[in-house]
Motif scaffolding. Structure first.
Motif, PDB file in Angstrom:
ATOM      1  N   THR A   9      46.364-114.561  19.672  1.00 44.05           N
ATOM      2  CA  THR A   9      46.517-113.194  20.155  1.00 44.05           C
ATOM      3  C   THR A   9      47.602-112.470  19.365  1.00 44.05           C
ATOM      4  O   THR A   9      47.453-111.299  19.013  1.00 44.05           O
ATOM      5  N   LYS A  10      48.681-113.182  19.056  1.00 46.59           N
ATOM      6  CA  LYS A  10      49.769-112.583  18.280  1.00 46.59           C
ATOM      7  C   LYS A  10      49.248-112.134  16.917  1.00 46.59           C
ATOM      8  O   LYS A  10      49.586-111.048  16.444  1.00 46.59           O
ATOM      9  N   GLU A  11      48.412-112.940  16.279  1.00 46.26           N
ATOM     10  CA  GLU A  11      47.828-112.575  14.983  1.00 46.26           C
ATOM     11  C   GLU A  11      46.969-111.316  15.093  1.00 46.26           C
ATOM     12  O   GLU A  11      46.910-110.509  14.169  1.00 46.26           O
ATOM     13  N   LEU A  12      46.305-111.144  16.233  1.00 42.60           N
ATOM     14  CA  LEU A  12      45.462-109.963  16.443  1.00 42.60           C
ATOM     15  C   LEU A  12      46.291-108.714  16.735  1.00 42.60           C
ATOM     16  O   LEU A  12      45.957-107.618  16.286  1.00 42.60           O
ATOM     17  N   ILE A  13      47.368-108.882  17.499  1.00 42.19           N
ATOM     18  CA  ILE A  13      48.105-107.706  17.961  1.00 42.19           C
ATOM     19  C   ILE A  13      49.100-107.171  16.945  1.00 42.19           C
ATOM     20  O   ILE A  13      49.338-105.970  16.891  1.00 42.19           O
ATOM     21  N   LEU A  14      49.684-108.013  16.105  1.00 43.19           N
ATOM     22  CA  LEU A  14      50.718-107.530  15.183  1.00 43.19           C
ATOM     23  C   LEU A  14      50.251-106.393  14.275  1.00 43.19           C
ATOM     24  O   LEU A  14      50.953-105.394  14.139  1.00 43.19           O
ATOM     25  N   PRO A  15      49.059-106.469  13.664  1.00 40.14           N
ATOM     26  CA  PRO A  15      48.606-105.331  12.846  1.00 40.14           C
ATOM     27  C   PRO A  15      48.405-104.049  13.673  1.00 40.14           C
ATOM     28  O   PRO A  15      48.696-102.952  13.189  1.00 40.14           O
ATOM     29  N   ILE A  16      47.953-104.191  14.897  1.00 36.96           N
ATOM     30  CA  ILE A  16      47.769-103.029  15.778  1.00 36.96           C
ATOM     31  C   ILE A  16      49.119-102.376  16.056  1.00 36.96           C
ATOM     32  O   ILE A  16      49.276-101.160  15.949  1.00 36.96           O
ATOM     33  N   LEU A  17      50.111-103.191  16.391  1.00 31.50           N
ATOM     34  CA  LEU A  17      51.435-102.661  16.709  1.00 31.50           C
ATOM     35  C   LEU A  17      52.102-102.052  15.482  1.00 31.50           C
ATOM     36  O   LEU A  17      52.783-101.036  15.590  1.00 31.50           O
ATOM     37  N   ASP A  18      51.912-102.675  14.316  1.00 34.39           N
ATOM     38  CA  ASP A  18      52.478-102.124  13.082  1.00 34.39           C
ATOM     39  C   ASP A  18      51.958-100.713  12.822  1.00 34.39           C
ATOM     40  O   ASP A  18      52.716 -99.826  12.433  1.00 34.39           O
ATOM     41  N   GLN A  19      50.664-100.500  13.049  1.00 37.70           N
ATOM     42  CA  GLN A  19      50.078 -99.170  12.843  1.00 37.70           C
ATOM     43  C   GLN A  19      50.699 -98.127  13.769  1.00 37.70           C
ATOM     44  O   GLN A  19      50.810 -96.959  13.420  1.00 37.70           O
ATOM     45  N   LEU A  20      51.102 -98.559  14.953  1.00 36.61           N
ATOM     46  CA  LEU A  20      51.640 -97.638  15.957  1.00 36.61           C
ATOM     47  C   LEU A  20      53.171 -97.588  15.954  1.00 36.61           C
ATOM     48  O   LEU A  20      53.760 -96.900  16.793  1.00 36.61           O
ATOM     49  N   ASP A  21      53.821 -98.315  15.044  1.00 29.78           N
ATOM     50  CA  ASP A  21      55.285 -98.401  14.976  1.00 29.78           C
ATOM     51  C   ASP A  21      55.855 -98.904  16.301  1.00 29.78           C
ATOM     52  O   ASP A  21      56.781 -98.323  16.881  1.00 29.78           O
ATOM     53  N   ILE A  22      55.270 -99.999  16.787  1.00 28.12           N
ATOM     54  CA  ILE A  22      55.677-100.615  18.046  1.00 28.12           C
ATOM     55  C   ILE A  22      56.047-102.065  17.760  1.00 28.12           C
ATOM     56  O   ILE A  22      55.411-102.738  16.950  1.00 28.12           O
ATOM     57  N   GLU A  23      57.068-102.541  18.476  1.00 25.53           N
ATOM     58  CA  GLU A  23      57.546-103.911  18.300  1.00 25.53           C
ATOM     59  C   GLU A  23      56.982-104.809  19.403  1.00 25.53           C
ATOM     60  O   GLU A  23      56.969-104.435  20.573  1.00 25.53           O
ATOM     61  N   LEU A  24      56.534-106.005  19.020  1.00 19.40           N
ATOM     62  CA  LEU A  24      56.140-107.016  19.994  1.00 19.40           C
ATOM     63  C   LEU A  24      57.401-107.741  20.432  1.00 19.40           C
ATOM     64  O   LEU A  24      58.076-108.379  19.625  1.00 19.40           O
ATOM     65  N   VAL A  25      57.744-107.638  21.703  1.00 18.43           N
ATOM     66  CA  VAL A  25      58.940-108.288  22.234  1.00 18.43           C
ATOM     67  C   VAL A  25      58.600-109.684  22.724  1.00 18.43           C
ATOM     68  O   VAL A  25      59.307-110.649  22.459  1.00 18.43           O
ATOM     69  N   ASP A  26      57.494-109.807  23.439  1.00 18.35           N
ATOM     70  CA  ASP A  26      57.093-111.109  23.969  1.00 18.35           C
ATOM     71  C   ASP A  26      55.610-111.075  24.280  1.00 18.35           C
ATOM     72  O   ASP A  26      55.028-110.002  24.464  1.00 18.35           O
ATOM     73  N   LEU A  27      55.039-112.256  24.343  1.00 23.20           N
ATOM     74  CA  LEU A  27      53.627-112.403  24.666  1.00 23.20           C
ATOM     75  C   LEU A  27      53.499-113.703  25.434  1.00 23.20           C
ATOM     76  O   LEU A  27      54.089-114.712  25.034  1.00 23.20           O
ATOM     77  N   GLU A  28      52.775-113.679  26.545  1.00 24.15           N
ATOM     78  CA  GLU A  28      52.581-114.915  27.303  1.00 24.15           C
ATOM     79  C   GLU A  28      51.167-114.974  27.846  1.00 24.15           C
ATOM     80  O   GLU A  28      50.568-113.958  28.192  1.00 24.15           O
ATOM     81  N   TYR A  29      50.645-116.187  27.880  1.00 22.19           N
ATOM     82  CA  TYR A  29      49.342-116.448  28.466  1.00 22.19           C
ATOM     83  C   TYR A  29      49.578-117.502  29.538  1.00 22.19           C
ATOM     84  O   TYR A  29      49.910-118.651  29.232  1.00 22.19           O
ATOM     85  N   VAL A  30      49.505-117.077  30.808  1.00 20.66           N
ATOM     86  CA  VAL A  30      49.882-117.959  31.911  1.00 20.66           C
ATOM     87  C   VAL A  30      48.845-117.932  33.025  1.00 20.66           C
ATOM     88  O   VAL A  30      48.138-116.942  33.213  1.00 20.66           O
ATOM     89  N   LYS A  31      48.809-119.043  33.754  1.00 23.91           N
ATOM     90  CA  LYS A  31      47.940-119.124  34.920  1.00 23.91           C
ATOM     91  C   LYS A  31      48.800-118.967  36.162  1.00 23.91           C
ATOM     92  O   LYS A  31      49.819-119.635  36.312  1.00 23.91           O
ATOM     93  N   GLU A  32      48.391-118.037  37.026  1.00 22.98           N
ATOM     94  CA  GLU A  32      49.065-117.821  38.296  1.00 22.98           C
ATOM     95  C   GLU A  32      48.006-117.908  39.381  1.00 22.98           C
ATOM     96  O   GLU A  32      47.117-117.057  39.447  1.00 22.98           O
TER      97      GLU A  32
END
Length: 156
Positions: A9-32
């Protein structure tokens, strides 16, 4: 499994965020309970608002549908990292110099495991805080490998 999905997911989102000048602070995939959640925490020099979260969510959702790294049903949540955002990397700590931080260590240092003060220096090896102790300010240096968690702190 969750770690692999987070990395894909990080590999998918980083280019999207770069285009929007947004920083990825954290990413989690959890079961609740019975449900899986993919949570993406973002920040921007301009701040984060609902429109920004929506734009990231829509673009990421399209990329996830196309690449399909997650086979089970899940909820996608995109939000601001918040005012007390976590500081997870050395780069995060360096960006937080001159800001108030809260740091917890794995073991006591000078009798304490929790420190709150102004971050005055950060590098790959250590961070230095200016901590108010009654009427005076003391500096304490903490080795990076002893830091269990760090986050920005709000002073009231």
């Amino acid at each position: 499994m969750a770690g692999k999905i987070s990395e894909q997911t990080k590999e998918l989102i980083l280019p999207i965020l770069d285009q929007l000048d947004i920083e990825l602070v954290d990413l989690e995939y959890v079961k609740e309970g019975k449900n899986w959640f993919l949570r993406v925490f973002i920040d921007s020099p301009k701040g984060v608002d609902l429109d920004m979260c929506t734009a990231v969510s829509e673009r990421l959702s399209e990329a996830l549908d196309e690449d399909d790294p997650i086979k089970e049903a899940y909820f996608l949540e995109v939000s601001s990292a918040g005012a007390e955002r976590p500081l997870k990397t050395n780069e995060d700590l360096k960006k937080a110099v001159q800001k108030q931080v809260h740091i917890t260590t794995y073991e006591p240092i000078e009798g304490n495991k929790q420190f709150e003060g102004k971050l005055i220096h950060a590098d790959e090896h250590a961070v230095t805080l200016a901590i108010k102790n009654k009427t005076r300010v003391e500096e304490i240096t903490l080795p990076v490998e002893k830091i269990a968690s760090a986050r920005l702190a709000i002073i009231f």
